[in-house]
Design an enzyme around this catalytic site. Structure first.
Site, PDB file in Angstrom:
ATOM      1  N   LEU A 253       0.866  -1.188   0.000  1.00  0.00           N
ATOM      2  CA  LEU A 253       0.000   0.000   0.000  1.00  0.00           C
ATOM      3  C   LEU A 253       0.897   1.231   0.000  1.00  0.00           C
ATOM      4  CD1 LEU A 253      -2.585  -1.095   2.729  1.00  0.00           C
ATOM      5  CD2 LEU A 253      -3.019  -0.917   0.267  1.00  0.00           C
ATOM      6  N   HIS A 360      17.472   8.063  -7.200  1.00  0.00           N
ATOM      7  CA  HIS A 360      17.115   8.609  -5.889  1.00  0.00           C
ATOM      8  C   HIS A 360      17.899   9.898  -5.641  1.00  0.00           C
ATOM      9  CE1 HIS A 360      20.620   7.035  -3.350  1.00  0.00           C
ATOM     10  NE2 HIS A 360      20.716   6.225  -4.379  1.00  0.00           N
ATOM     11  N   GLU A 408      15.671   6.298  -0.774  1.00  0.00           N
ATOM     12  CA  GLU A 408      16.170   5.038  -1.355  1.00  0.00           C
ATOM     13  C   GLU A 408      17.116   4.344  -0.414  1.00  0.00           C
ATOM     14  OE1 GLU A 408      19.138   2.721  -4.032  1.00  0.00           O
ATOM     15  OE2 GLU A 408      19.445   4.167  -2.416  1.00  0.00           O
ATOM     16  N   GLU A 420       3.488   1.391  -5.921  1.00  0.00           N
ATOM     17  CA  GLU A 420       2.296   0.903  -5.232  1.00  0.00           C
ATOM     18  C   GLU A 420       1.113   1.837  -5.464  1.00  0.00           C
ATOM     19  OE1 GLU A 420       4.565  -1.621  -1.696  1.00  0.00           O
ATOM     20  OE2 GLU A 420       3.840   0.395  -1.262  1.00  0.00           O
TER      21      GLU A 420
END
Lengths: 734, 734
Positions: A253, A360, A408, A420
């Site tokens: 999620l 990142h 990251e 997600e």
């Protein structure tokens, strides 16, 4: 069970190659009085634009980007990180050279920090002789996700902290209540503590041995940085000590404010006991004083002493005598807001197809190489492309999305949460993901990893870029000298690696979304160094000064990486037919299959599990007689005069784009978080073949239990169905 | 947490509606000297072709199809089934009116059969007084997947075999070692035995009470078939006694010969104790002799006696006295080869987009209504469409796939295996699935269920078809009289149901693949009958004679169903912009949300779980300022003179096609096999709202445990992310 299937892929790949020819030649470039979009939809890569792009990618711009990005330490969610967020936004929103849009997206993620008021420390006996280096308030070295705690016990040396290391040690010493010192390498960071706990070990130290990082050198008088690229004795490698990627409190999620979070006590894959990284100057003092038997030769490092197991504890003759070692770890976990910075260039013809390019933004300290080398390159690409867009000289056929991921270093969190949150949209629309994290490890040669289908576009791009510092030699020609292999189809070519791990932000794209991905950098001459990674990795020494003096003086390797990656990006965004070659995929699958047959067939046959037959697919030609006709039909329409539909090209592109999606199985690896790609999942078996099969086989062979052999059969079926499904994606569409 | 999200969907639906206008008007119908494909890609539904189709769908052809299909019993994998396979292939391969291609596809599936040498029997005392009716060798009634066994014990009456029924009974009687007789309805077939076993019950009988199926009538002298449509006393409803759909030995894998199979002992969701269906003539004898207390009024059926609980066992005064009841069940399980018959018409412009139309082929006995009424209609549609294709008068824009599924009666096996085998291909390319199983339950009115987005195309089609037996009234106008509702957007409209169960072959398409689906039939006037289903359902009386005399004399309701379903099929296959209306989806979601807020908000607030706020989505307009601009842009391009790209239409169609895919979550329902659609999954809570939320809430409220409340929060997050994801699919593509 899977043999014929692979051949099937090869065959259908051939069909597709023909399909590609239709795409290239079938659509007439000018259509008289037809509407203007008829020309637009048939447009292919403009090579002059590629040349213009290559010429504009500037090494000095990259250098200045790096200088700006590394001004302050920018660990995730700190004030320095916020400064880089603002910098990215400013650049991507620049009216002259920015993108169409740029914005920030926040996730509330579970991080781990040292306590600024109580620095972690390591004590021997009663005196605090080792205190982890505090580079700056908030940035003292620590093991993220190590629990706080104050374990005290006799010291032992446990090599790399692998299961076999502790097992061996346990045969000689009672490990209960001991503290283990380990060196980096061989096992994951968290694993060094997870593997230790079952033996009663109560705390772990980890350091970087000069053997593994410095080619044995360790003197800061004349050998290590600032005298060379080697790590000084006080350098400490930080890191995230966790096994699963993504935010650990919100599995599958997106970590939004109101998202349900599992209780922190249910988190798995993190150290159950305190662990702390230290520099080798401290490790030297501890290890060389250890008593007990001498450790085996493979356990020896570069220190000028014999590495003993420990008595446990120190030698009688040591000044430490029978002292305990005590760890005082004050780390704490906190849910904090971490930002991704996103920017897009909207596609002209197919805006609903995305090429994503990312890296990142967060570092452990100043992070010049990791990750700012990649970010500096990304900013230079986006500047050159953005300027062309703003000037109205270019707009890509497909949309380009740039991602500057947050957190990251704490386990690929920003990119994982992004996948997600936008799961379906990204799954259905993303053509490819390009990751350039550490752009330059060293300045010898290009390094690339990815799905086999991207090999060809990487080669095309690398052939058009000059190798830095070499007269009239391409990046490709230089590369093939450092790493090559023999391909049945192509002969000798540079070796492109696979993305089977989770070493950078490609992980969620490869393993969770099944998106065709690649990871690009410049790297070492392996004949010149055995360093596990560039020596300043994850230490406070990874600075602009270090990067510009010892990694890439002049920033020409950064430039070459940027030119190559940018060229790939343009080709993926602009090609009429996607430059993804599925027959190269088939070649890799054939290799995997051959290995699987060599390693497993004999045993499996004895257990009545067949690998050599797949009735379904074998019979497919009878079921679909038109498939072969269509192959012929494709060949026929190779004829340039035949007009073809733009939707036919889209159809072929969708087949290519979605090929990797067919390899996903969300239930195949219940114990591996976020791993769904049955070809590239991580594997502990260490065999160059299908990971689920290899791991299941290893387990069954060692346990001998029939339900473990059932798992082998299950993984063969999962694999067979996935490859079958991928083949069906490539065959004639109906 | 989810409120704003839904409003978001509504908004984006509006954006899309504008998009649809572009599609319809933006592409000029003639383009001068442009290539011919420029015209082809812009072609929309040809209404004259729809008219021609409607006029050619023939009731007598349907009648003759049914006569042919029902000549012999055709239970899955029997010789009769093979006969229907050949018949389908012959028709679909007919050179004058067949399809482009047709073929069979085999799966090796786990079935359950009675032993032809040892018919199952029910004995009272020493004499075999009840023997289940043997209609034909191999087709004696039985409960598929009931274990074999020979339980013997005192009889009790357990109403419908619901958990509450056994619980109540257990308060009065010691159920250990008893046999329970239950009536159909109220609980699933397998559940009647699964619910019984924990009480020590060792065998179960199940029968159809005349109250539930015959409006109370039971005399075979003048009341039941052949005097009416009512079930004769000897009729026995067969069925599959299992909870999960698909082949049970190969979960999530297509059941090919070499596929890994789980051990049969690990199969769950089937009766743990023997169960046997009997007719009400036998049930009458048993129930009216039972001793013990009178059962509650809701437990009483139509028999002319009081339904007692049982002493346990019979009354003292009964001729059975204190006799035991004994079941002799000889069922056995076997892996057998079952065939789907597949046929396709290749699409002209978008062959890689599929509209799938299917029905199962296997029956329990002759299966005139279930399933051959649907198959007869499917054959008539494919004949009319096939003829147009063969004559070169028509070729659909998108491909049409017809599926004649095998072994549906054993748990939707053929369709489930098909979706497992072709998972990615079907996921990525299927526009919609149309299921017509029992085409005609009764001849009063149309009945339709499906995702809300298909409501509009069903209405369009139903308005163009004449209602059978009614002068100048459309199927739509007739329907609205029988079942209607008030829609905020449309006023009074016919009520379209939802597909939240697994009652027919739509299940794998809806729940596993997340494909927009619908189920169409003609059905009852509910003011005229309370029958649970048409009375001959799953009995040997479901014959051609029965169907043609009592269900649909003249076959005009079959014709109307065929015309409506075929019209929908043509529209889905030929429309330039897919006729899927996402704002109707949003309306249903808003209703679900309103119910959820009414039912749950108060309690959730008290537990600090918010339902009314979703920061992410709420802030979306700030992140994506162009979204709203694009809505404006869309409005502007409504202008007919603006040329638009065919790829723009494809883009909108992909958004519509993939909307349902965004609602999938393969991990949300770990205990429900094959359920991944978070809006339409099955639910036991019985509330017209989100199923995962409703079930989790019910459980938490009854247990009061905090981890159950965590599950409620988890399901809210799953739902929020899914709806958010769906909204992102509908918003501007970049």
């Amino acid at each position: 069970m899977i043999k014929k299937v692979l051949i099937g892929i090869l065959c259908s790949a051939a069909v597709l190659t023909l399909g590609i020819l239709i795409g290239h030649f079938g659509i007439t470039k000018s259509s008289g009085s037809a509407p203007s979009w008829v020309r637009d939809v048939a447009k292919d890569v403009d090579e002059s634009l590629v040349e213009k792009f290559l010429s504009e990618v500037d090494n000095i711009q990259i250098q200045e980007n790096l200088r700006e990005l590394t001004k302050v330490p920018h660990m995730a969610t700190t004030a320095g990180d916020e400064q880089t967020v603002k910098f990215m936004l400013k650049r991507w929103q620049d009216p002259e050279s920015g993108l169409d849009q740029a914005w920030r997206e926040e996730y509330m993620v579970y991080l781990s920090f040292p306590d600024p008021k109580n620095p972690n420390s390591v004590t021997v006996g009663e005196s605090l002789i080792l205190q982890t280096k505090k580079i700056l308030r908030w940035f003292s070295p620590y093991a993220a996700y190590s629990p706080a705690g104050h374990p005290k016990g006799k010291l032992v040396y446990a090599n790399q902290g692998k299961p076999s290391d502790y097992e061996l040690l346990n045969r000689t010493i009672d490990l209960n209540g001991t503290i283990a010192i380990t060196r980096y390498g061989g096992a994951g960071r968290a694993a060094k503590a997870i593997n230790a706990a079952p033996y009663g070990i109560i705390g772990v130290l980890v350091y970087t041995d000069p053997l593994d990082i410095n080619d044995g050198l360790m003197s800061d008088i004349n050998e290590t940085y600032p005298h060379s690229w080697y790590l000084p004795p006080s350098g400490v490698e930080r890191g995230s000590f966790k096994n699963h990627y993504g935010d650990m409190l919100t599995p599958y999620l997106a970590a939004k404010e109101e998202t349900y979070r599992i209780p922190a006590k249910n988190v798995t894959g993190i150290p159950p006991i305190p662990i702390q990284p230290i520099g080798f100057e401290d490790a030297y003092i501890l290890i060389c004083e250890l008593g007990g038997e001498a450790a085996p030769s493979e356990w020896q490092g570069s220190f000028s002493c014999t590495y003993n197991f420990g008595g446990p504890g120190f030698k009688h003759t040591s000044t430490f005598n029978n002292s305990d070692v005590k760890l005082d770890i004050f780390n704490y976990e906190e849910v904090r807001s971490s930002a991704n910075v996103m920017g897009v260039i909207r596609g002209s013809v197919e805006p609903d197809r995305y090429v994503i390019y990312g890296n990142h933004r967060d570092s452990w300290v100043h992070g010049a190489i990791d990750p700012s080398s990649g970010t500096s390159v990304m900013l230079e690409l986006s500047r050159v492309l953005g300027k062309m867009v703003k000037q109205g000289k270019w707009r890509p056929r497909r949309s380009i999305i740039f991602g500057s991921w947050g957190a990251e270093e704490f386990g690929l969190i920003g990119s994982a949460e992004y996948t997600e949150q936008y799961f379906t949209k990204l799954s259905e629309r993303t053509v490819a993901y390009i990751n350039v994290d550490i752009a330059v490890f060293a300045n010898a040669t290009l390094r690339a990893s990815g799905m086999p289908s991207v090999q060809n576009v990487i080669f095309t791009a690398a052939k058009q870029v000059d190798a830095p510092g070499l007269d009239s030699m391409s990046v490709y020609d230089n590369w093939i000298q450092y790493a090559n292999k023999t391909s049945p189809a192509h002969g000798t070519i540079p070796r492109v690696g696979y993305l089977s791990g989770a070493g950078s932000d490609y992980a969620a794209f490869v393993h969770y979304l099944g998106i065709t991905s690649m990871d690009i950098s410049y790297t070492y001459d392996r004949s010149k160094t055995n360093a596990r990674i560039y020596p300043a990795y994850h230490t406070a020494y990874d600075t602009f000064d270090y990067a510009s003096k010892f990694i890439d003086p002049g920033f020409t390797s950064h430039q070459a990486t940027g030119r190559t990656a940018g060229n790939i990006l343009i080709r993926l965004a602009d090609s009429l037919v996607l430059p993804l070659n599925c027959s190269d995929y088939a070649e890799s699958l054939e290799e995997y299959l051959k290995t699987a047959i060599d390693l497993y067939q004999h045993q499996l046959k004895a257990r009545n599990i067949s690998m050599g037959k797949n009735k379904t697919f074998n019979n497919a030609p009878d079921f679909y007689p038109e498939m072969n006709q269509n192959a012929l039909y494709s060949r026929k329409t190779h004829d340039k005069s035949d007009n073809s539909l733009p939707l036919k090209v889209r159809m072929i592109n969708d087949q290519l784009m979605l090929l990797d999606r067919a390899f996903l199985n969300p239930l195949a690896f219940p114990d591996k978080y976020g791993y769904r790609h049955v070809i590239w999942a991580s594997s502990s078996a260490g065999q160059p073949t299908f990971p689920g099969l290899a791991d299941a086989y290893d387990k069954a062979e060692s346990s001998g239990q029939s339900n473990d052999w059932d798992k082998v059969h299950y993984h063969l079926s999962v694999l067979s169905q996935a490859i079958d499904g991928a083949a069906h994606m490539l065959l004639d569409v109906i």
